[in-house]
Design a protein around this motif. Structure first.
Motif, PDB file in Angstrom:
ATOM      1  N   ILE A   7      38.238  33.491  34.746  1.00  0.00           N
ATOM      2  CA  ILE A   7      39.109  34.527  35.307  1.00  0.00           C
ATOM      3  C   ILE A   7      39.850  35.190  34.153  1.00  0.00           C
ATOM      4  O   ILE A   7      40.558  34.510  33.393  1.00  0.00           O
ATOM      5  N   ILE A   9      42.266  38.530  32.648  1.00  0.00           N
ATOM      6  CA  ILE A   9      43.116  39.713  32.805  1.00  0.00           C
ATOM      7  C   ILE A   9      42.924  40.567  31.557  1.00  0.00           C
ATOM      8  O   ILE A   9      43.094  40.065  30.440  1.00  0.00           O
ATOM      9  N   ARG A  37      35.318  37.103  36.149  1.00  0.00           N
ATOM     10  CA  ARG A  37      35.941  37.991  37.123  1.00  0.00           C
ATOM     11  C   ARG A  37      37.171  38.578  36.444  1.00  0.00           C
ATOM     12  O   ARG A  37      37.972  37.836  35.864  1.00  0.00           O
ATOM     13  N   LEU A  39      40.581  41.129  36.223  1.00  0.00           N
ATOM     14  CA  LEU A  39      41.627  41.997  36.743  1.00  0.00           C
ATOM     15  C   LEU A  39      41.842  43.095  35.711  1.00  0.00           C
ATOM     16  O   LEU A  39      42.258  42.832  34.574  1.00  0.00           O
ATOM     17  N   MET A  78      51.511  40.962  38.078  1.00  0.00           N
ATOM     18  CA  MET A  78      50.120  40.947  37.612  1.00  0.00           C
ATOM     19  C   MET A  78      49.582  39.517  37.553  1.00  0.00           C
ATOM     20  O   MET A  78      48.478  39.223  38.040  1.00  0.00           O
ATOM     21  N   ALA A  79      50.351  38.612  36.965  1.00  0.00           N
ATOM     22  CA  ALA A  79      49.926  37.213  36.876  1.00  0.00           C
ATOM     23  C   ALA A  79      49.831  36.586  38.261  1.00  0.00           C
ATOM     24  O   ALA A  79      48.878  35.853  38.566  1.00  0.00           O
ATOM     25  N   ASP A  81      49.286  38.112  41.116  1.00  0.00           N
ATOM     26  CA  ASP A  81      48.144  38.684  41.834  1.00  0.00           C
ATOM     27  C   ASP A  81      46.847  37.999  41.418  1.00  0.00           C
ATOM     28  O   ASP A  81      46.002  37.662  42.265  1.00  0.00           O
ATOM     29  N   THR A  82      46.689  37.783  40.114  1.00  0.00           N
ATOM     30  CA  THR A  82      45.473  37.132  39.617  1.00  0.00           C
ATOM     31  C   THR A  82      45.359  35.711  40.166  1.00  0.00           C
ATOM     32  O   THR A  82      44.287  35.282  40.615  1.00  0.00           O
ATOM     33  N   ARG A  85      44.607  35.726  43.882  1.00  0.00           N
ATOM     34  CA  ARG A  85      43.280  36.284  44.154  1.00  0.00           C
ATOM     35  C   ARG A  85      42.163  35.290  43.789  1.00  0.00           C
ATOM     36  O   ARG A  85      41.195  35.129  44.524  1.00  0.00           O
ATOM     37  N   TRP A  86      42.298  34.635  42.639  1.00  0.00           N
ATOM     38  CA  TRP A  86      41.182  33.831  42.108  1.00  0.00           C
ATOM     39  C   TRP A  86      41.545  32.386  41.759  1.00  0.00           C
ATOM     40  O   TRP A  86      40.686  31.611  41.359  1.00  0.00           O
ATOM     41  N   ILE A  89      43.896  31.410  35.790  1.00  0.00           N
ATOM     42  CA  ILE A  89      43.810  32.442  34.751  1.00  0.00           C
ATOM     43  C   ILE A  89      43.279  31.769  33.492  1.00  0.00           C
ATOM     44  O   ILE A  89      43.920  30.871  32.937  1.00  0.00           O
ATOM     45  N   VAL A 133      51.855  34.144  32.003  1.00  0.00           N
ATOM     46  CA  VAL A 133      50.529  33.510  32.060  1.00  0.00           C
ATOM     47  C   VAL A 133      50.537  32.097  31.486  1.00  0.00           C
ATOM     48  O   VAL A 133      49.826  31.210  31.983  1.00  0.00           O
TER      49      VAL A 133
END
Length: 266
Positions: A7, A9, A37, A39, A78-79, A81-82, A85-86, A89, A133
């Motif tokens: 994952i 970013i 994947r 972001l 942002m962190a 959401d990642t 979502r998945w 990170i 992160v």
């Protein structure tokens, strides 16, 4: 598939208006091609979405996220959401920076507003993205952070804010590396040299009222290797190596991607 199931970013996954491919977009596409994947984060959502669409067209997985990187709360979102979502990170790639576009100038001409803007975009964003992160990566006991500085940090460069902030990014990356090594987290920094990207070439063409071809020719002539600038793909390939398990024992490294400019003396 060197990043299979990772994952990532990519901050700055859109790009400035102009010809060619920017470093951030090329990196997002490369990470996705290798199985990650991604972001895709940018202050212009439509530009991030263009990158996502390019990834999807090749069968990859990505999502667009709008963030003003000068805002701590938006980097935190942002962190989050990642993670939601998945679920994890694995890679944080910081690829934002401004110089002329941010009002940068020589010491006698720079304004307080321009300096603060460049510091916020170039350095503050990098620090606070890592702040949000790192706790996730520590919990995982793994992760890699790649920051994009510039050869301007270690060579002559006429404008104050870009040089100072990009040099500070190297020191911050080294600090990240040694403070997080025990958690299995790696941090490295790439120094692109003269690159043929929209930000580097088209911005200068507009600023100095020259054609793109003129700016290209002037910059090409300064590159030792083949007298040709690098491209966003050169930075992306270096980032891919640092993000992959092939660089598993590499942390705290400053890697020039500059066509030999850093070995020129005098």
């Amino acid at each position: 598939m060197r990043l299979k199931d990772r994952i990532a970013i990519v901050v700055g996954a859109g790009q400035s208006p102009g010809e060619g491919m920017g470093n951030g977009r090329a990196t997002a596409l490369t990470f996705a091609r290798e199985g990650a994947r991604v972001l895709c984060v940018d202050h212009r959502l439509e530009s991030a979405q263009e990158t996502v669409d390019m990834i999807a067209a090749k069968g990859g997985t990505a999502a667009a996220f709008r963030a003003d990187v000068t805002k701590n709360a938006e980097l935190k979102a942002m962190a989050e959401d990642t993670l939601s979502r998945w679920g994890r990170i694995d890679i944080l790639h910081n690829n934002v920076g401004v110089s002329l576009a941010g009002g940068d100038a020589g010491l006698l001409d720079i304004t307080e507003e321009a300096l603060e803007r460049c510091v916020a975009i170039n350095l503050k964003s990098c620090i606070f993205a890592a702040k949000h992160v790192i706790p996730i990566m520590r919990k995982q006991q793994s992760g890699t952070i790649i920051n994009i500085s510039s050869m301007a940090a270690i060579t002559t460069y006429p404008y104050v804010a870009y040089k100072a902030t990009k040099a500070a990014m190297i020191a911050f990356t080294e600090q990240l590396a040694y403070q997080n090594a025990e958690y299995g987290i790696r941090a490295n920094v790439i120094l692109p040299g003269l690159m043929n990207t929209p930000m580097a070439v088209d911005t200068r063409a507009r600023e100095f009222n020259k054609s793109r071809a003129e700016v290209e020719a002037e910059r090409d002539a300064k590159v030792p290797l083949r007298r040709k600038m690098g491209t966003g793909w050169d930075v992306a390939n270096a980032a891919l190596f640092l993000a992959s398990d092939e660089a598993n024992f590499i942390t705290g490294v400053t890697l020039p991607v500059d066509g030999g400019a850093s070995v020129r003396r005098g």
